[in-house]
Write an enzyme that holds these catalytic residues in place. Structure first.
Site, PDB file in Angstrom:
ATOM      1  N   SER A 175      -5.050   3.273  43.841  1.00  0.00           N
ATOM      2  CA  SER A 175      -6.408   3.816  44.342  1.00  0.00           C
ATOM      3  C   SER A 175      -6.396   4.816  45.065  1.00  0.00           C
ATOM      4  O   SER A 175      -5.563   6.016  44.835  1.00  0.00           O
ATOM      5  CB  SER A 175      -7.083   2.826  44.692  1.00  0.00           C
ATOM      6  OG  SER A 175      -8.612   2.992  44.796  1.00  0.00           O
ATOM      7  N   ARG A 245     -20.753  -1.151  50.408  1.00  0.00           N
ATOM      8  CA  ARG A 245     -19.536  -2.148  49.892  1.00  0.00           C
ATOM      9  C   ARG A 245     -19.939  -2.883  48.885  1.00  0.00           C
ATOM     10  O   ARG A 245     -19.056  -3.022  47.896  1.00  0.00           O
ATOM     11  CB  ARG A 245     -19.136  -3.095  50.869  1.00  0.00           C
ATOM     12  CG  ARG A 245     -18.225  -4.171  50.649  1.00  0.00           C
ATOM     13  CD  ARG A 245     -16.884  -3.224  50.410  1.00  0.00           C
ATOM     14  NE  ARG A 245     -15.833  -4.552  50.182  1.00  0.00           N
ATOM     15  CZ  ARG A 245     -14.607  -4.152  50.091  1.00  0.00           C
ATOM     16  NH1 ARG A 245     -14.057  -2.970  49.909  1.00  0.00           N
ATOM     17  NH2 ARG A 245     -13.616  -5.254  49.770  1.00  0.00           N
ATOM     18  N   ASP A 340      -9.915  -0.709  34.001  1.00  0.00           N
ATOM     19  CA  ASP A 340     -10.264  -0.087  35.040  1.00  0.00           C
ATOM     20  C   ASP A 340     -11.269   1.144  34.743  1.00  0.00           C
ATOM     21  O   ASP A 340     -10.644   2.210  34.147  1.00  0.00           O
ATOM     22  CB  ASP A 340      -8.751   0.452  35.804  1.00  0.00           C
ATOM     23  CG  ASP A 340      -9.263   1.269  37.206  1.00  0.00           C
ATOM     24  OD1 ASP A 340     -10.548   1.564  37.375  1.00  0.00           O
ATOM     25  OD2 ASP A 340      -8.436   1.561  37.993  1.00  0.00           O
ATOM     26  N   HIS A 373     -10.474  -2.417  38.334  1.00  0.00           N
ATOM     27  CA  HIS A 373      -9.753  -1.611  38.988  1.00  0.00           C
ATOM     28  C   HIS A 373      -8.833  -2.520  40.293  1.00  0.00           C
ATOM     29  O   HIS A 373      -7.869  -2.064  40.299  1.00  0.00           O
ATOM     30  CB  HIS A 373     -10.513  -0.699  39.848  1.00  0.00           C
ATOM     31  CG  HIS A 373      -9.939   0.092  41.021  1.00  0.00           C
ATOM     32  ND1 HIS A 373      -8.922   1.272  40.603  1.00  0.00           N
ATOM     33  CD2 HIS A 373     -10.145   0.414  42.076  1.00  0.00           C
ATOM     34  CE1 HIS A 373      -8.514   2.030  41.645  1.00  0.00           C
ATOM     35  NE2 HIS A 373      -9.296   1.317  42.617  1.00  0.00           N
ATOM     36  N   ASP A 374      -9.689  -3.509  40.587  1.00  0.00           N
ATOM     37  CA  ASP A 374      -8.904  -4.437  41.553  1.00  0.00           C
ATOM     38  C   ASP A 374      -7.593  -5.059  40.968  1.00  0.00           C
ATOM     39  O   ASP A 374      -6.881  -5.637  41.892  1.00  0.00           O
ATOM     40  CB  ASP A 374     -10.029  -5.685  41.879  1.00  0.00           C
ATOM     41  CG  ASP A 374     -10.551  -5.323  43.311  1.00  0.00           C
ATOM     42  OD1 ASP A 374     -10.184  -4.319  43.927  1.00  0.00           O
ATOM     43  OD2 ASP A 374     -11.349  -6.173  43.667  1.00  0.00           O
TER      44      ASP A 374
END
Lengths: 399, 214
Positions: A175, A245, A340, A373-374
């Site tokens: 990232s 967040r 992602d 993405h994680d």
């Protein structure tokens, strides 16, 4: 208002009993101080410069086994150990450690808190100084200068040099960490032997900038933000930062991952109310938001998201991405994940094509995963095999 | 290799596929090589081990790419039809396309790209003029199935068949020099009629060509 409807953000007030205390300013983080400071891309001089970092493993006698890890937006230097503030395992505990793909029995692993961060490196919470380095008796706050990914990398390079390492065996990150990896290869091609940019891109897309802007607006809209001088009032913009967040967290996951984890499950019986915290996915996001505000500084969040938005390696080379890596001696291993959508494979593929055009040595793997993405932080066996295999192949060609 | 040589890098045996051995013989030591459709990197492994080349690969199957990179090989996920255009002119000494030409969308364009980015190209393909193929079509009236062409017409990836004679024609038309060529039988051995194009077109199961730019 419906009687059972509570104010949308009550939960955060309940969960943060002790708002400013949640931000730990008393922990001293291992760091190096550079009295000469750093001239930023924007022209401002940050003097002195502190770089907080952690290392794992042992540097060998010829200093050829150093790997630098670059953390993502809300990560920090505690990559492979229990975090001193949250008590949770390091963010890359899955990948880094003895016998793991980034094997600390073999490699000397360094991870530094980014410039602008809030875990000990110079950032908005540090004491403000003038150009001569004289303390001004207040934190930088929103007066902290705009920093770039390149500035972050220059600060890391100063640390690496001070540790006596002239050439890193590898620079690895996902990232925003991947952006730093690319900036390392572009700025210091002779000081990097191999590079693994994961789930990243050579520039921040309009969509990504848009999501960051929602987060920044949420922070700005929080009355406790006080124009960024919340430190004067002994508060933190907890609601705004938590919403930032929560929004960002959605972008780190995929629809499949959310469905698999939560589906449409309710926390209580099926009743038609406006209570927040009704669906399990809401509860999860609120938890993510509330734990985040206890460890992260809002002004750092603003500073670092801006640095990501500014990032565009092609623009730094008259729009030609390949020019940034012309005849690069660096061995690249680009990795993306199928689900992602924040840094989609197409962005990695564009990077790979530019690296090919520059005749660079590049491997590229798109890993099938439904974790979004994680995935780069999670248990992904193909990621582990790819990283360890690539490092092994690179080690045979080290020079 | 038939004697089961182990690659010292990975500890796995080097491939004993004879067609790969024949290709490896054509590659110059310590040259820059791109293997298109490299699979899990069996040929690259041979070339690294025996010719010390600077070897790169492109493969369309993600699982194969992951296996190749996990072996420490420089392989990218990509497609011969679209990704060759991104390499600069003359980036490689030799560009290899082994048993993949017939599966590309635009084989003529792929060949042109190979000889743009490489000084030389090595191409192998199943020969549709092979006598068993001809016989099968003649006697059954249905699309031939052989060991090299073993899928039904509706799910084969092979969409552009040619014969050895057809391939010679294309090379002449596009101005490529055929530096060497071989007819190869179904075991991957050189066939004895390799000096005669018409016999090779009938008796070779595969064609193997070394081309260069004029």
């Amino acid at each position: 208002m419906h009687p059972s409807r509570s104010a949308p953000t009550d939960w955060i007030v309940q969960k943060i009993a002790d708002p400013p205390g949640g931000l730990d300013t008393t922990t001293t983080h291992q760091h190096e101080t550079f009295a000469e400071g750093l001239v930023l891309d924007c022209g401002t001089v940050l003097r002195p410069l502190d770089v907080a970092y952690r290392t794992y493993g042992r540097l060998n006698d010829v200093r050829s086994n150093a790997i630098l890890l670059c953390h993502a937006l809300t990560g920090d230097q505690y990559a492979a150990e229990t975090h001193p503030v949250t008590g949770k395992p390091g963010w890359w505990d899955t990948l880094v450690g003895p016998g793991k793909p980034i094997d600390t029995d073999r490699f000397f692993v360094i991870c530094a808190n980014v410039l602008g961060g809030c875990m000990g490196s110079t950032g908005p919470r540090s004491e403000m100084t003038d150009a001569e380095g004289h303390p001004q008796g207040r934190p930088w706050g929103t007066l902290f200068p705009a920093v770039t990914i390149r500035d972050m990398v220059r600060a890391q390079a100063m640390l690496v040099e001070r540790l006596g390492i002239t050439k890193l065996f590898a620079v690895i990150g996902g990232s925003m960490g991947g952006m730093q990896v690319l900036a390392w290869a572009a700025l210091y091609p002779e000081r990097v032997f191999s590079a693994i940019p994961i789930a990243t891109a050579a520039w921040h897309s309009a969509q990504n900038i848009a999501f960051n802007e929602i987060g920044r607006q949420a922070i700005n809209a929080d009355p406790e933000f006080h124009g960024g001088e919340y430190w004067r009032h002994g508060t933190i913009p907890a609601r705004g930062l938590a919403v930032a967040r929560m929004t960002a967290h959605i972008t780190y996951l995929s629809e499949e991952a959310l469905t698999r984890k939560f589906g449409r499950r309710l926390r209580t019986g099926p009743m038609l109310t406006f209570d927040n915290d009704l669906f399990e996915v809401e509860s999860y996001l609120q938890h993510q938001g509330s734990t985040f505000v206890q460890r992260f500084d809002a002004n750092s969040y603003l500073t670092i998201t801006r640095a990501m938005d500014f990032f565009d390696i092609a623009a730094e080379h008259e729009g030609a991405l390949g020019a940034a890596f012309r005849a690069s001696p660096v061995r690249f291993c680009v990795i993306s994940f199928t689900s992602d959508w924040l840094f989609p494979t197409a962005m990695s593929r564009e990077l790979v094509r530019a690296l090919n055009a520059a005749a660079a040595n590049v491997s590229f793997v798109e890993i099938t995963s439904d974790k979004g993405h994680d995935a780069f932080l999670l248990d992904e066996p193909v990621l582990f095999r790819t990283v360890s295999g690539f490092l092994k192949g690179a080690a045979e060609r080290w020079r | 290799m038939a004697d089961g040589t182990i690659a010292p890098r990975t500890g796995r045996p080097l491939s004993d596929r004879l067609d790969l051995r024949l290709i490896a013989e054509m590659v110059e030591p310590r040259s820059r090589v791109l293997d298109i459709g490299c699979g899990d990197g069996a040929l690259l492994e041979i070339l690294l081990h025996e010719k010390e080349v600077d070897g790169r690969g492109i493969e369309i199957d993600m699982g194969e790419v992951a296996r190749a990179v996990a072996q420490g090989l420089s392989v990218i996920h990509g497609d011969a039809d679209t990704d060759l255009a991104f390499y600069p002119d003359g980036a490689f000494d030799t560009v290899i396309l082994s048993r993949t030409l017939q599966a590309t969308e635009r084989p003529r364009e792929v060949l042109a790209q190979m000889l743009r980015i490489g000084r030389r190209a090595i191409v192998s393909f199943p020969n549709f003029g092979y006598w068993t193929v001809r016989l099968a079509l003649l006697t059954t009236g249905r699309m031939p199935r052989t060991s090299a062409l073993d899928r039904a017409w509706y799910d084969t990836p092979n969409i552009h068949f040619c014969t050895i004679s057809d391939f010679f024609d294309l090379c002449a038309m596009d101005g490529y020099v055929v530096e060497r060529w071989l007819g190869v039988d179904d075991e991957g051995q050189r066939t004895p009629w390799r000096r005669n194009r018409r016999l090779a077109n009938l008796f070779a199961e595969q064609g193997l060509f070394l081309l260069s730019r004029r």
